[in-house]
Design a protein around this motif. Sequence first.
Motif, PDB file in Angstrom:
ATOM      1  N   LEU A 177       4.311  -4.210  -2.331  1.00  0.00           N
ATOM      2  CA  LEU A 177       4.082  -5.080  -3.487  1.00  0.00           C
ATOM      3  C   LEU A 177       5.046  -6.265  -3.482  1.00  0.00           C
ATOM      4  CD1 LEU A 177       2.706  -5.593  -6.278  1.00  0.00           C
ATOM      5  CD2 LEU A 177       4.569  -4.249  -7.279  1.00  0.00           C
ATOM      6  N   CYS A 178       6.315  -5.997  -3.186  1.00  0.00           N
ATOM      7  CA  CYS A 178       7.332  -7.058  -3.222  1.00  0.00           C
ATOM      8  C   CYS A 178       7.687  -7.587  -1.839  1.00  0.00           C
ATOM      9  CB  CYS A 178       8.574  -6.558  -3.961  1.00  0.00           C
ATOM     10  SG  CYS A 178       8.244  -6.270  -5.720  1.00  0.00           S
ATOM     11  N   GLU A 179       6.908  -7.192  -0.845  1.00  0.00           N
ATOM     12  CA  GLU A 179       7.027  -7.729   0.514  1.00  0.00           C
ATOM     13  C   GLU A 179       8.429  -7.536   1.090  1.00  0.00           C
ATOM     14  OE1 GLU A 179       5.752 -11.761  -0.006  1.00  0.00           O
ATOM     15  OE2 GLU A 179       3.623 -11.220   0.006  1.00  0.00           O
ATOM     16  N   CYS A 180       8.946  -6.318   0.975  1.00  0.00           N
ATOM     17  CA  CYS A 180      10.246  -6.019   1.581  1.00  0.00           C
ATOM     18  C   CYS A 180      10.122  -6.071   3.104  1.00  0.00           C
ATOM     19  CB  CYS A 180      10.716  -4.628   1.165  1.00  0.00           C
ATOM     20  SG  CYS A 180      11.091  -4.457  -0.593  1.00  0.00           S
TER      21      CYS A 180
ATOM     22  N   GLU B 122       7.819   9.012   5.307  1.00  0.00           N
ATOM     23  CA  GLU B 122       7.179   9.340   6.579  1.00  0.00           C
ATOM     24  C   GLU B 122       5.699   9.613   6.365  1.00  0.00           C
ATOM     25  OE1 GLU B 122       9.299  12.545   8.352  1.00  0.00           O
ATOM     26  OE2 GLU B 122      11.140  11.386   8.684  1.00  0.00           O
ATOM     27  N   GLY B 123       4.870   8.971   7.187  1.00  0.00           N
ATOM     28  CA  GLY B 123       3.430   9.162   7.098  1.00  0.00           C
ATOM     29  C   GLY B 123       2.724   8.170   6.197  1.00  0.00           C
ATOM     30  N   PHE B 124       3.465   7.319   5.524  1.00  0.00           N
ATOM     31  CA  PHE B 124       2.855   6.317   4.650  1.00  0.00           C
ATOM     32  C   PHE B 124       3.058   4.923   5.263  1.00  0.00           C
ATOM     33  CE2 PHE B 124       3.791   9.858   1.786  1.00  0.00           C
ATOM     34  CZ  PHE B 124       2.566  10.000   1.141  1.00  0.00           C
ATOM     35  N   ASP B 125       1.980   4.173   5.327  1.00  0.00           N
ATOM     36  CA  ASP B 125       2.039   2.841   5.916  1.00  0.00           C
ATOM     37  C   ASP B 125       2.676   1.847   4.944  1.00  0.00           C
ATOM     38  OD1 ASP B 125       0.798   3.663   8.245  1.00  0.00           O
ATOM     39  OD2 ASP B 125      -1.220   3.276   7.452  1.00  0.00           O
ATOM     40  N   HIS B 126       3.528   0.999   5.479  1.00  0.00           N
ATOM     41  CA  HIS B 126       4.115  -0.101   4.718  1.00  0.00           C
ATOM     42  C   HIS B 126       4.655  -1.117   5.723  1.00  0.00           C
ATOM     43  CE1 HIS B 126       8.157   1.397   5.694  1.00  0.00           C
ATOM     44  NE2 HIS B 126       7.699   2.601   5.420  1.00  0.00           N
ATOM     45  N   GLY B 127       5.026  -2.288   5.224  1.00  0.00           N
ATOM     46  CA  GLY B 127       5.378  -3.364   6.137  1.00  0.00           C
ATOM     47  C   GLY B 127       6.850  -3.554   6.402  1.00  0.00           C
ATOM     48  N   ALA B 128       7.682  -2.596   6.019  1.00  0.00           N
ATOM     49  CA  ALA B 128       9.130  -2.788   6.161  1.00  0.00           C
ATOM     50  C   ALA B 128       9.715  -1.924   7.277  1.00  0.00           C
ATOM     51  CB  ALA B 128       9.834  -2.465   4.849  1.00  0.00           C
ATOM     52  N   ARG B 129      10.849  -2.360   7.780  1.00  0.00           N
ATOM     53  CA  ARG B 129      11.634  -1.556   8.703  1.00  0.00           C
ATOM     54  C   ARG B 129      12.611  -0.727   7.874  1.00  0.00           C
ATOM     55  NH1 ARG B 129      13.228  -5.378  11.027  1.00  0.00           N
ATOM     56  NH2 ARG B 129      15.442  -5.649  10.554  1.00  0.00           N
ATOM     57  N   VAL B 130      12.655   0.579   8.099  1.00  0.00           N
ATOM     58  CA  VAL B 130      13.509   1.474   7.316  1.00  0.00           C
ATOM     59  C   VAL B 130      14.784   1.780   8.091  1.00  0.00           C
ATOM     60  CG1 VAL B 130      13.723   3.736   6.199  1.00  0.00           C
ATOM     61  CG2 VAL B 130      11.540   2.513   6.122  1.00  0.00           C
ATOM     62  N   VAL B 131      15.915   1.524   7.458  1.00  0.00           N
ATOM     63  CA  VAL B 131      17.224   1.861   8.028  1.00  0.00           C
ATOM     64  C   VAL B 131      17.820   2.956   7.145  1.00  0.00           C
ATOM     65  CG1 VAL B 131      19.562   1.041   8.486  1.00  0.00           C
ATOM     66  CG2 VAL B 131      17.594  -0.430   8.985  1.00  0.00           C
TER      67      VAL B 131
END
Length: 333
Positions: free
Chosen positions: A179-182, A196-205
């Motif tokens: 929603l907020c384009e992280c 895990e298992g959910f699509d989104h556009g961010a890189r997780v650190v």
Amino acid sequence: IGRRPHPATRRARLLAQRGDAGKPASAAVSDPVERTQQPLMPTDLDRDIQRITAAITAPGQMFELKTVTRRGVDMPAFVNAPPSVAHYLAHFSNQHRDTLFLVDGDLRMTFGEVYAAASRVAHGLATFHDVKKGDRVGIAARNSINWIVAYMGTLMAGGCATLLNGWWTGEELAYGIDLCECSLVLADAQRAARLEGFDHGARVVTFSHGDPATGLEQVWAEGDTAMRMLGELGPSDLATILYTSGSTGHPKGAYSDHLGVVSGTMNYICQTAMILQLLTERGEAPTVQPSALVAVPLFHVTGEIPLFLQSFAMGRKLVLMPKWDATEALRLL
């Protein structure tokens, strides 16, 4: 079920019970429900608050006010407000650098130590993860010193601290991220696992809690990013995004620029200064360091502004808990 009748219906029933139905309004006994309430007279405390507030917001004082126009609306603003949250953090962290700031279990850090840690995170975000001014950086974690350092480092790098609800499910977290384009999300292990298992556009650190140098090692680097950004950040730059509850649908992201966050924080500081002056006049001013137990999530505006950010100006100690526990809270108090 349980609906109250319209005021006119209640009045008709009351008049009928009194035998006043059909009489002119002037002849009927007045309805106590509709009786006009007389304005309350100001108390001594009201007058003291008005007097002191007027004094500390007067020209030449710390909380002097001016008028600014925002989106076509004139509104008051503080003349002496720092230009950004990053400037606010730098100033008061230096002023209270040797004062104890955060208590998190056995870990204790001063204002100066926390600021130094956040400076390293700011440079790590810029150099390892290419965070630039305005980039949305999500934070998904429980309350801890490293949540605070991640928040500060994000703002000091010029990013927008996007405070994801730590109680959300993985699906909800993914929705908030998109929603907020992280572009990047700093998450503790528990929240990272939910994603895990959910699509989104961010890189997780992923980061851990405890010593910042260890827990935040993936965004930790020596450098001058925080200092350089003080020359670039201003009041109109994007600072934070917090989320609505979503009780009437999906959560929405509510953004604030640096002027908004600084102004909100200074409003609380002004109120605190007013109360301190009143207590001083009465001979009741506290003589010990102010302190507070953080019993609300830092991703909520109550935890972020009046508790966390206001503490920099006050030199206040914050005691953190990983989760609410009444027995532990009593022990800490």
